[in-house]
Design an enzyme around this catalytic site. Structure first.
Site, PDB file in Angstrom:
ATOM      1  N   ARG A  82       0.863  -1.195   0.000  1.00  0.00           N
ATOM      2  CA  ARG A  82       0.000   0.000   0.000  1.00  0.00           C
ATOM      3  C   ARG A  82       0.895   1.239   0.000  1.00  0.00           C
ATOM      4  O   ARG A  82       1.659   1.442   0.946  1.00  0.00           O
ATOM      5  CB  ARG A  82      -0.882  -0.015   1.242  1.00  0.00           C
ATOM      6  CG  ARG A  82      -1.857   1.164   1.372  1.00  0.00           C
ATOM      7  CD  ARG A  82      -2.606   1.084   2.699  1.00  0.00           C
ATOM      8  NE  ARG A  82      -3.280  -0.191   2.871  1.00  0.00           N
ATOM      9  CZ  ARG A  82      -3.731  -0.646   4.042  1.00  0.00           C
ATOM     10  NH1 ARG A  82      -3.567   0.071   5.133  1.00  0.00           N
ATOM     11  NH2 ARG A  82      -4.331  -1.831   4.099  1.00  0.00           N
ATOM     12  N   HIS A 127       1.774  -2.068   5.703  1.00  0.00           N
ATOM     13  CA  HIS A 127       1.552  -2.382   4.287  1.00  0.00           C
ATOM     14  C   HIS A 127       2.522  -1.614   3.387  1.00  0.00           C
ATOM     15  O   HIS A 127       2.932  -2.112   2.338  1.00  0.00           O
ATOM     16  CB  HIS A 127       0.125  -2.032   3.876  1.00  0.00           C
ATOM     17  CG  HIS A 127      -0.905  -3.026   4.296  1.00  0.00           C
ATOM     18  ND1 HIS A 127      -1.207  -4.144   3.547  1.00  0.00           N
ATOM     19  CD2 HIS A 127      -1.711  -3.069   5.379  1.00  0.00           C
ATOM     20  CE1 HIS A 127      -2.167  -4.837   4.151  1.00  0.00           C
ATOM     21  NE2 HIS A 127      -2.492  -4.197   5.265  1.00  0.00           N
ATOM     22  N   ASP A 134      -3.432  -8.566   3.427  1.00  0.00           N
ATOM     23  CA  ASP A 134      -4.782  -8.794   3.951  1.00  0.00           C
ATOM     24  C   ASP A 134      -5.420  -9.860   3.078  1.00  0.00           C
ATOM     25  O   ASP A 134      -5.530  -9.685   1.857  1.00  0.00           O
ATOM     26  CB  ASP A 134      -5.627  -7.519   3.867  1.00  0.00           C
ATOM     27  CG  ASP A 134      -5.122  -6.412   4.771  1.00  0.00           C
ATOM     28  OD1 ASP A 134      -4.438  -6.713   5.770  1.00  0.00           O
ATOM     29  OD2 ASP A 134      -5.416  -5.233   4.480  1.00  0.00           O
ATOM     30  N   GLU A 192      -7.350  -7.599  13.696  1.00  0.00           N
ATOM     31  CA  GLU A 192      -7.848  -7.924  12.358  1.00  0.00           C
ATOM     32  C   GLU A 192      -7.465  -9.355  11.994  1.00  0.00           C
ATOM     33  O   GLU A 192      -6.278  -9.670  11.874  1.00  0.00           O
ATOM     34  CB  GLU A 192      -7.273  -6.958  11.315  1.00  0.00           C
ATOM     35  CG  GLU A 192      -7.686  -5.512  11.514  1.00  0.00           C
ATOM     36  CD  GLU A 192      -7.018  -4.552  10.549  1.00  0.00           C
ATOM     37  OE1 GLU A 192      -7.473  -3.404  10.450  1.00  0.00           O
ATOM     38  OE2 GLU A 192      -6.033  -4.960   9.880  1.00  0.00           O
ATOM     39  N   HIS A 195      -5.106  -9.825   8.645  1.00  0.00           N
ATOM     40  CA  HIS A 195      -3.883  -9.029   8.479  1.00  0.00           C
ATOM     41  C   HIS A 195      -2.652  -9.784   8.986  1.00  0.00           C
ATOM     42  O   HIS A 195      -2.625 -10.215  10.138  1.00  0.00           O
ATOM     43  CB  HIS A 195      -4.063  -7.715   9.251  1.00  0.00           C
ATOM     44  CG  HIS A 195      -2.881  -6.801   9.249  1.00  0.00           C
ATOM     45  ND1 HIS A 195      -2.897  -5.581   8.607  1.00  0.00           N
ATOM     46  CD2 HIS A 195      -1.659  -6.896   9.825  1.00  0.00           C
ATOM     47  CE1 HIS A 195      -1.739  -4.970   8.790  1.00  0.00           C
ATOM     48  NE2 HIS A 195      -0.965  -5.758   9.533  1.00  0.00           N
TER      49      HIS A 195
END
Length: 219
Positions: A82, A127, A134, A192, A195
């Protein structure tokens, strides 16, 4: 490092690959390229709906995929590398933007400012270091995602991997994914279930800025 990126190593994609080149059987649904995410718009830096990741993480995920494939599952990826500009997009949305149109779907019980305090959105994201992913499992027999007791990017206590308010089967599904990921070198987080970050990530201190683009990797 490529010579042309010596002054800005955060733009150097030479240690990254398309995940599909290493794990051709993966399913990709890159949510931040689409508008179906917690903001409701395509996120800055996502130029193509493809999963990009470090070579080291891709190799580890190939082992994960092989292990799960023989059990009847494929990996389904929602996000991998990301860009830092995408994280900035998240932060500015959280601080300045009054838009809450996706609240009923992704953070029904929280105010958007709480998403940072509770750890669901980070101002510096792992990320962006390139070795975080993910993902969930897809059951090849049914053709559907495995029931994890809550969807990807649901910012809620229900998304905590050890949440006990789900069925035994849903919890076992979470642990199936987590155990295989941990066995192959990834570390989970506590809020999460989807993740994971490669424990021995190759760029622990670099937050990359280049776009999510297969064309950029080929430059």
């Amino acid at each position: 490092m490529r010579t042309e990126y010596r002054n800005n190593p955060a733009m150097d994609p030479s240690g990254f690959v398309l995940l599909s080149d290493y794990v051709p059987q993966i399913i990709q649904e890159i949510r931040y390229f689409s508008t179906y995410n917690f903001i409701g718009d395509r996120i800055d830096g996502y130029e193509e709906p493809c999963a990009i990741i470090t070579v080291e993480a891709a190799r580890a995920l190939k082992n994960v995929s092989n292990e799960l494939f023989v059990q009847g599952y494929r990996l389904k990826v929602f996000d991998a590398y990301r860009p830092a500009c995408a994280v900035k997009h998240f932060v500015l949305w959280g601080i300045e933007d009054q838009d809450v149109r996706m609240k009923p779907y992704f953070y029904p019980d929280l105010q958007k400012q709480e998403l940072f305090a509770k750890g669901y959105i980070a101002k510096l994201s792992s990320h962006s270091r390139g070795s975080t992913i993910d993902l969930t499992l897809l059951d090849m027999q049914s053709g559907k995602e495995v029931d994890m007791g809550g969807p990807f990017d649901l910012f809620d206590e229900r998304s905590h991997p050890d949440y006990k308010g789900i069925t035994e089967e849903q919890y076992e599904n979470r642990m199936l994914l987590q155990n295989v990921m941990v066995r192959n070198g990834f570390a989970p987080i506590d809020c999460e279930w989807w993740h994971f970050t490669l424990k021995n990530e190759p760029y622990p201190d670099t937050y990359f800025e280049f776009p999510v683009s297969s064309q950029y990797l080929k430059r």
